[in-house]
Design a protein around this motif. Structure first.
Motif, mmCIF file in Angstrom:
data_model
loop_
_atom_site.group_PDB
_atom_site.id
_atom_site.type_symbol
_atom_site.label_atom_id
_atom_site.label_comp_id
_atom_site.label_asym_id
_atom_site.label_seq_id
_atom_site.Cartn_x
_atom_site.Cartn_y
_atom_site.Cartn_z
ATOM 1 N N ILE A 117 -0.195 16.954 4.481
ATOM 2 C CA ILE A 117 -0.012 15.501 4.416
ATOM 3 C C ILE A 117 0.370 14.949 5.788
ATOM 4 O O ILE A 117 -0.119 13.888 6.206
ATOM 5 N N MET A 118 1.206 15.675 6.519
ATOM 6 C CA MET A 118 1.570 15.239 7.873
ATOM 7 C C MET A 118 0.339 15.173 8.766
ATOM 8 O O MET A 118 0.207 14.260 9.601
ATOM 9 N N LYS A 119 -0.577 16.115 8.593
ATOM 10 C CA LYS A 119 -1.816 16.095 9.374
ATOM 11 C C LYS A 119 -2.651 14.867 9.035
ATOM 12 O O LYS A 119 -3.231 14.228 9.924
ATOM 13 N N ILE A 120 -2.726 14.523 7.757
ATOM 14 C CA ILE A 120 -3.473 13.330 7.346
ATOM 15 C C ILE A 120 -2.867 12.072 7.956
ATOM 16 O O ILE A 120 -3.583 11.161 8.384
ATOM 17 N N TYR A 121 -1.535 12.013 8.008
ATOM 18 C CA TYR A 121 -0.843 10.872 8.614
ATOM 19 C C TYR A 121 -0.860 10.937 10.141
ATOM 20 O O TYR A 121 -0.358 10.027 10.809
ATOM 21 N N PHE B 141 0.827 -1.204 0.000
ATOM 22 C CA PHE B 141 0.000 0.000 0.000
ATOM 23 C C PHE B 141 0.864 1.258 0.000
ATOM 24 O O PHE B 141 2.013 1.266 0.455
ATOM 25 N N GLY B 142 0.290 2.340 -0.513
ATOM 26 C CA GLY B 142 0.985 3.613 -0.554
ATOM 27 C C GLY B 142 0.090 4.742 -0.084
ATOM 28 O O GLY B 142 -0.926 4.531 0.590
ATOM 29 N N ILE B 143 0.446 5.956 -0.486
ATOM 30 C CA ILE B 143 -0.254 7.140 -0.016
ATOM 31 C C ILE B 143 -1.701 7.187 -0.497
ATOM 32 O O ILE B 143 -2.562 7.780 0.150
ATOM 33 N N ASP B 144 -2.001 6.540 -1.624
ATOM 34 C CA ASP B 144 -3.368 6.557 -2.152
ATOM 35 C C ASP B 144 -4.368 6.047 -1.122
ATOM 36 O O ASP B 144 -5.437 6.630 -0.938
ATOM 37 N N ALA B 145 -4.031 4.928 -0.466
ATOM 38 C CA ALA B 145 -4.931 4.345 0.528
ATOM 39 C C ALA B 145 -5.112 5.275 1.718
ATOM 40 O O ALA B 145 -6.215 5.394 2.271
ATOM 41 N N VAL B 146 -4.037 5.951 2.108
ATOM 42 C CA VAL B 146 -4.108 6.884 3.238
ATOM 43 C C VAL B 146 -4.996 8.072 2.895
ATOM 44 O O VAL B 146 -5.860 8.487 3.686
ATOM 45 N N LEU B 147 -4.807 8.629 1.710
ATOM 46 C CA LEU B 147 -5.617 9.771 1.276
ATOM 47 C C LEU B 147 -7.084 9.397 1.160
ATOM 48 O O LEU B 147 -7.971 10.172 1.551
ATOM 49 N N LEU B 148 -7.358 8.216 0.618
ATOM 50 C CA LEU B 148 -8.744 7.760 0.471
ATOM 51 C C LEU B 148 -9.421 7.610 1.822
ATOM 52 O O LEU B 148 -10.560 8.064 2.016
ATOM 53 N N ALA B 149 -8.751 6.965 2.775
ATOM 54 C CA ALA B 149 -9.327 6.761 4.106
ATOM 55 C C ALA B 149 -9.614 8.089 4.788
ATOM 56 O O ALA B 149 -10.675 8.287 5.394
ATOM 57 N N ASP B 150 -8.685 9.023 4.679
ATOM 58 C CA ASP B 150 -8.872 10.331 5.300
ATOM 59 C C ASP B 150 -10.005 11.102 4.633
ATOM 60 O O ASP B 150 -10.842 11.722 5.305
ATOM 61 N N PHE B 151 -10.058 11.073 3.305
ATOM 62 C CA PHE B 151 -11.094 11.758 2.526
ATOM 63 C C PHE B 151 -12.473 11.267 2.942
ATOM 64 O O PHE B 151 -13.386 12.065 3.209
ATOM 65 N N ALA B 152 -12.651 9.955 3.020
ATOM 66 C CA ALA B 152 -13.953 9.380 3.367
ATOM 67 C C ALA B 152 -14.358 9.717 4.797
ATOM 68 O O ALA B 152 -15.512 10.084 5.052
ATOM 69 N N CYS B 153 -13.429 9.596 5.725
ATOM 70 C CA CYS B 153 -13.769 9.845 7.130
ATOM 71 C C CYS B 153 -13.947 11.332 7.415
ATOM 72 O O CYS B 153 -14.696 11.709 8.316
#
Length: 250
Positions: A242-246, A29-41
């Motif tokens: 991006i740091m905030k998303i992570y 997995f990469g950043i795409d999965a992280v961005l998607l999870a954050d976007f949805a939530c």
């Protein structure tokens, strides 16, 4: 760690100490999965039942389990090895009562899992980016299956999402900007009305290489553009956004 003929690693992915089992020779997995999870939530934090369609080893699903602790999450994928990894990661993280992972091809989902019709508040998807028939083929390689449409193409993923969603349910997709016309066409075809869009750029001087799309089932016609996200700053470090998303300190 070796399981059978496969080397595996356990990665600490953050987000409250989550651990994820990954195959060393498979798709990681990469950043795409992280961005998607954050976007949805971020856009639909009150979702109680979430389906991650094309979940792979469950990266986005596990991140959402942290960002939305009140949700029950079901991951669905066509790859048996990926589902096995996700199920073992679920046990590793003590999330057996909040998550499940099912083996099913998105193209056959209505026939194989009819009981899931209209049950989801949210569906998220990080489907293969490469259109069926484009590029080299290797149907038995997990990385190929994760990156290129095989049995299920974009239309099958979107129609499966519409099947899973409740009326006025929410669909969240991460993809490549080059496929945006196809995305909007098929979403409209299956009554998933685009509501929000956000482009992601590697740097401020680069073209977008990721797009995040939010649709509502049977929603009204209104599309909102969110400010672009930039992944790296001038020094090659993650931007504060991006740091905030992570969920990391800058």
């Amino acid at each position: 760690m070796r399981t059978g003929n496969t080397m595996e690693s356990t990665e600490d992915i953050g987000f409250g100490g989550l651990k994820l089992l990954q195959s060393e020779d498979g798709f990681r997995f990469g950043i795409d999965a992280v961005l998607l999870a954050d976007f949805a939530c971020r856009l639909h934090p009150e979702a109680k039942r979430i389906v991650d369609l094309g979940t792979g080893n469950g990266a986005a699903a596990f991140i959402m389990s942290h960002k939305n602790e009140g949700a029950y999450i079901t991951g669905i994928d066509v790859q048996e090895k990926a589902v096995d990894l996700a199920l073992r990661s679920r046990a590793l993280n003590g999330l057996d009562d909040r998550m499940d992972f099912l083996l099913c091809d998105a193209a056959r989902l209505p026939k194989v899992l009819p009981q899931l019709r209209g049950t989801a508040d949210s569906v998220v998807s990080n489907p293969p980016y490469v259109e069926r028939g484009a590029g080299l083929t290797n149907d038995g390689d997990s990385r190929f299956i994760s990156r290129q449409e095989t049995t299920a193409g974009m239309e099958e993923f979107i129609s499966a999402a519409a099947f899973l969603l409740k009326d006025r349910g929410h669909f969240f997709l991460v993809h490549r900007p080059a496929r945006l016309v196809d995305i909007f066409f098929f979403c409209r075809k299956y009554a998933l009305e685009p509501k929000d869009i956000q482009f992601v750029r590697p740097r401020r001087d680069a073209k977008p290489n990721i797009v995040l799309v939010h649709c509502t089932k049977n929603g009204g016609k209104e599309l909102v553009y969110s400010p672009d996200l930039y992944v790296y700053d001038e020094q090659g470090k993650y931007t504060p956004e991006i740091m905030k998303i992570y969920e990391k300190m800058y």
